[in-house]
Design a protein around this motif. Structure first.
Motif, mmCIF file in Angstrom:
data_model
loop_
_atom_site.group_PDB
_atom_site.id
_atom_site.type_symbol
_atom_site.label_atom_id
_atom_site.label_comp_id
_atom_site.label_asym_id
_atom_site.label_seq_id
_atom_site.Cartn_x
_atom_site.Cartn_y
_atom_site.Cartn_z
ATOM 1 N N TYR A 1 16.984 -2.531 -13.270
ATOM 2 C CA TYR A 1 16.446 -2.189 -14.586
ATOM 3 C C TYR A 1 16.503 -0.701 -14.918
ATOM 4 O O TYR A 1 15.794 -0.222 -15.793
ATOM 5 N N GLY A 2 17.336 0.056 -14.196
ATOM 6 C CA GLY A 2 17.559 1.439 -14.575
ATOM 7 C C GLY A 2 16.573 2.445 -14.013
ATOM 8 O O GLY A 2 16.536 3.590 -14.465
ATOM 9 N N TYR A 3 15.760 2.039 -13.057
ATOM 10 C CA TYR A 3 14.854 2.997 -12.410
ATOM 11 C C TYR A 3 14.791 2.658 -10.922
ATOM 12 O O TYR A 3 15.125 1.558 -10.484
ATOM 13 N N ASP A 4 14.345 3.633 -10.134
ATOM 14 C CA ASP A 4 14.342 3.478 -8.677
ATOM 15 C C ASP A 4 13.131 2.700 -8.194
ATOM 16 O O ASP A 4 12.067 2.698 -8.823
ATOM 17 N N GLN A 5 13.301 2.049 -7.038
ATOM 18 C CA GLN A 5 12.215 1.377 -6.344
ATOM 19 C C GLN A 5 12.041 2.024 -4.974
ATOM 20 O O GLN A 5 13.013 2.413 -4.337
ATOM 21 N N THR A 6 10.807 2.144 -4.534
ATOM 22 C CA THR A 6 10.491 2.796 -3.270
ATOM 23 C C THR A 6 9.872 1.799 -2.306
ATOM 24 O O THR A 6 8.906 1.121 -2.644
ATOM 25 N N LEU A 7 10.420 1.730 -1.091
ATOM 26 C CA LEU A 7 9.951 0.793 -0.072
ATOM 27 C C LEU A 7 8.885 1.442 0.814
ATOM 28 O O LEU A 7 9.081 2.543 1.328
ATOM 29 N N PHE A 8 7.769 0.730 0.996
ATOM 30 C CA PHE A 8 6.731 1.127 1.955
ATOM 31 C C PHE A 8 6.772 0.160 3.140
ATOM 32 O O PHE A 8 6.612 -1.048 2.954
ATOM 33 N N PRO A 9 6.968 0.638 4.371
ATOM 34 C CA PRO A 9 6.771 -0.201 5.555
ATOM 35 C C PRO A 9 5.277 -0.433 5.786
ATOM 36 O O PRO A 9 4.436 0.282 5.233
ATOM 37 N N ILE A 10 4.951 -1.410 6.647
ATOM 38 C CA ILE A 10 3.556 -1.786 6.883
ATOM 39 C C ILE A 10 3.227 -1.715 8.370
ATOM 40 O O ILE A 10 3.887 -2.347 9.193
ATOM 41 N N VAL A 11 2.186 -0.952 8.701
ATOM 42 C CA VAL A 11 1.678 -0.872 10.068
ATOM 43 C C VAL A 11 0.876 -2.134 10.378
ATOM 44 O O VAL A 11 0.017 -2.537 9.595
ATOM 45 N N ALA B 1 10.486 5.547 10.628
ATOM 46 C CA ALA B 1 11.390 4.927 9.649
ATOM 47 C C ALA B 1 11.707 5.885 8.499
ATOM 48 O O ALA B 1 12.697 5.708 7.786
ATOM 49 N N GLY B 2 10.860 6.893 8.303
ATOM 50 C CA GLY B 2 11.138 7.932 7.317
ATOM 51 C C GLY B 2 11.020 7.497 5.876
ATOM 52 O O GLY B 2 11.653 8.081 4.990
ATOM 53 N N ALA B 3 10.186 6.490 5.603
ATOM 54 C CA ALA B 3 10.007 6.010 4.228
ATOM 55 C C ALA B 3 9.223 7.022 3.400
ATOM 56 O O ALA B 3 8.584 7.936 3.936
ATOM 57 N N GLU B 4 9.261 6.847 2.078
ATOM 58 C CA GLU B 4 8.584 7.771 1.165
ATOM 59 C C GLU B 4 7.074 7.549 1.090
ATOM 60 O O GLU B 4 6.337 8.360 0.528
ATOM 61 N N GLU C 1 1.552 13.354 7.101
ATOM 62 C CA GLU C 1 0.589 13.854 6.122
ATOM 63 C C GLU C 1 1.197 14.013 4.738
ATOM 64 O O GLU C 1 0.497 13.937 3.723
ATOM 65 N N ASP C 2 2.500 14.211 4.678
ATOM 66 C CA ASP C 2 3.147 14.480 3.388
ATOM 67 C C ASP C 2 3.642 13.210 2.690
ATOM 68 O O ASP C 2 4.432 13.289 1.753
ATOM 69 N N LYS C 3 3.160 12.040 3.133
ATOM 70 C CA LYS C 3 3.511 10.770 2.502
ATOM 71 C C LYS C 3 2.227 10.017 2.148
ATOM 72 O O LYS C 3 1.246 10.077 2.908
ATOM 73 N N PRO C 4 2.209 9.306 1.023
ATOM 74 C CA PRO C 4 1.003 8.544 0.677
ATOM 75 C C PRO C 4 0.747 7.408 1.649
ATOM 76 O O PRO C 4 1.677 6.823 2.207
ATOM 77 N N ARG C 5 -0.543 7.109 1.860
ATOM 78 C CA ARG C 5 -0.974 6.048 2.774
ATOM 79 C C ARG C 5 -1.751 5.004 1.984
ATOM 80 O O ARG C 5 -2.730 5.335 1.307
ATOM 81 N N TYR C 6 -1.312 3.769 2.128
ATOM 82 C CA TYR C 6 -1.863 2.655 1.353
ATOM 83 C C TYR C 6 -2.529 1.660 2.294
ATOM 84 O O TYR C 6 -1.875 1.091 3.157
ATOM 85 N N LEU C 7 -3.841 1.465 2.143
ATOM 86 C CA LEU C 7 -4.583 0.489 2.940
ATOM 87 C C LEU C 7 -4.700 -0.795 2.136
ATOM 88 O O LEU C 7 -5.408 -0.853 1.135
ATOM 89 N N MET C 8 -4.020 -1.842 2.591
ATOM 90 C CA MET C 8 -3.837 -3.047 1.791
ATOM 91 C C MET C 8 -5.076 -3.958 1.833
ATOM 92 O O MET C 8 -5.640 -4.225 2.890
ATOM 93 N N GLY C 9 -5.503 -4.399 0.631
ATOM 94 C CA GLY C 9 -6.544 -5.419 0.534
ATOM 95 C C GLY C 9 -7.963 -4.946 0.777
ATOM 96 O O GLY C 9 -8.843 -5.753 1.072
ATOM 97 N N VAL C 10 -8.237 -3.663 0.642
ATOM 98 C CA VAL C 10 -9.560 -3.094 0.910
ATOM 99 C C VAL C 10 -10.078 -2.447 -0.366
ATOM 100 O O VAL C 10 -9.337 -1.699 -1.021
ATOM 101 N N GLY C 11 -11.285 -2.689 -0.744
ATOM 102 C CA GLY C 11 -12.321 -3.516 -0.148
ATOM 103 C C GLY C 11 -13.546 -3.327 -1.006
ATOM 104 O O GLY C 11 -13.489 -3.196 -2.229
ATOM 105 N N THR C 12 -14.724 -3.200 -0.406
ATOM 106 C CA THR C 12 -15.945 -2.885 -1.146
ATOM 107 C C THR C 12 -15.921 -1.407 -1.564
ATOM 108 O O THR C 12 -15.157 -0.612 -0.993
ATOM 109 N N PRO C 13 -16.771 -1.014 -2.520
ATOM 110 C CA PRO C 13 -16.830 0.418 -2.871
ATOM 111 C C PRO C 13 -17.122 1.310 -1.667
ATOM 112 O O PRO C 13 -16.544 2.394 -1.529
#
Length: 376
Positions: free
Chosen positions: A183-193, A212-215, A244-256
């Motif tokens: 669709y004319g724009y880039d997609q970025t892959l995140f691996p999962i720990v 793996a050197g992902a973004e 430290e220079d890459k965003p970290r995403y914690l999946m499915g969490v959680g309460t405030p």
């Protein structure tokens, strides 16, 4: 995709940053409302934009693959156009849904064969076709295919599963390299720990994913029934290793409270169905604690939903009115509660960001955790 750190808290590991994609800027820490089937349940896109105002929402690969299906999404020009959303979208890989179908799936090295919860038809997800499905959906950030282990989980099973997730990641990266965005724009892959609640496995997995050197990188397999202390311990171990220079995403969490504690450990991105699901059942999150709006005690309480006026909803409706809507089963009640809860979650992460930038996050976080840990 680009990520820039703007500030770090001196008394914790909390960070404030900016992610930039072809669909705009995402200020972190961020909470992503869950739009499972091309809709944040019960919320119009105009309310999502104007009242809740997230920089990014989440779509679900498993559900979108089954309905409306990849052919329809491609004809529409991708999920952004299909649902009329011009900001960022992240899609999960379907790994969690496959995990939740434990009675109706078979996991092998090649991939996962599963039975649709809709009509019982059989389907197969592999690292390769999950990359193709997410390409067709067209999210800005896509997830590598993984196995989400249950809790509790045998050590040897968790170890085997983790290594398979790593092999699947290699296949995802290899196959994605052969595909072009539709669709004319880039997609970025995140691996999962992965690695369940075993520190040595989490370290191994974090090192493999970092190499793996992902973004950006994600942490999966938590918030599946383990005690909060276990979740925090695993998050801390992993954040010590992920770059430290890459965003970290914690999946499915959680309460405030989970969100604030994990921000303090260095997490940047969150998603969870809790604010929307709990809202539909009458459970509201506020700065002073949680409210079951169905309780009789709110019947003649004409104060705002959150007396601190956290979201626009709180100044427009009273607890008594919202309780009345739930009592008569008026769908507007669920809508108001949903918008309130999502608004509160976005207010919470944005306030966290401001306090990180101001340099007083740790003190503010401790005060908020104490305040929100109440049943009103």
């Amino acid at each position: 995709m680009k990520f820039q750190l703007k500030a770090k808290d001196s008394l914790s590991k909390a960070r404030a940053g900016v992610i930039t994609t072809d669909h705009g800027v995402i200020e972190t820490p961020i909470f992503m409302p869950v739009g499972t089937v091309a809709s944040v349940k019960g919320v119009h896109q105009r309310e999502l934009k104007n009242d809740i105002n997230p920089d990014i929402i989440l779509g679900n690969t498993y559900h979108l693959y089954l309905r409306p299906g990849i052919e329809i999404l491609e004809k529409a020009g991708g999920l952004h156009k299909f649902m009329n959303w011009d900001r960022n979208i992240l899609t999960d890989s379907g790994g969690y849904q496959v995990y939740s179908l434990s009675a109706n799936r078979k996991i092998k090295e090649e991939g996962v064969k599963f039975k649709s919860h809709i009509d019982g038809s059989y389907h197969v997800f592999t690292p390769e076709n999950v990359m193709e499905i997410q390409r067709s959906i067209g999210a800005d950030i896509i997830m590598a295919f993984d196995e989400c282990t249950p809790y509790p989980c045998d050590y040897n099973y968790a170890k085997r599963s983790m290594h398979m997730t790593h092999r699947w990641l290699d296949r995802c990266i290899s196959h994605l390299g052969t595909l072009k965005p539709l669709y004319g724009y880039d997609q970025t892959l995140f691996p999962i720990v992965q690695g369940s609640v075993y520190k040595d496995l989490r370290r191994q997995s974090a090192e493999y994913i970092a190499n793996a050197g992902a973004e950006g990188n994600a942490i999966g397999g938590l918030s599946v029934g383990e005690p909060a202390e276990e979740m925090y311990a695993m998050t801390e171990v992993v954040c010590e290793i992920l770059p430290e220079d890459k965003p970290r995403y914690l999946m499915g969490v959680g309460t405030p409270i989970n969100i604030l504690e994990n921000i303090a450990l260095g997490i940047d991105m969150f998603d969870c169905v809790m604010p929307t699901r709990n809202a539909r059942n009458g459970m509201l999150f506020t700065s002073k604690g949680t409210i079951n709006i169905k309780n009789k005690k709110w019947e003649d309480d004409f104060s705002p939903i959150d007396e601190d006026g956290i979201t626009w909803v709180d100044t427009e409706y009273t607890k008594a009115y919202l309780r009345h809507l739930f009592t008569v089963n008026e769908m507007l009640g669920k809508q108001i509660a949903t918008i309130h809860n999502l608004g509160f979650y976005l207010w919470l992460v944005r306030s966290a960001r401001q306090h990180i930038l101001q340099g007083d996050f740790a003190q503010w976080k401790n005060m908020m955790v104490s305040s929100m840990d109440n049943r009103l």
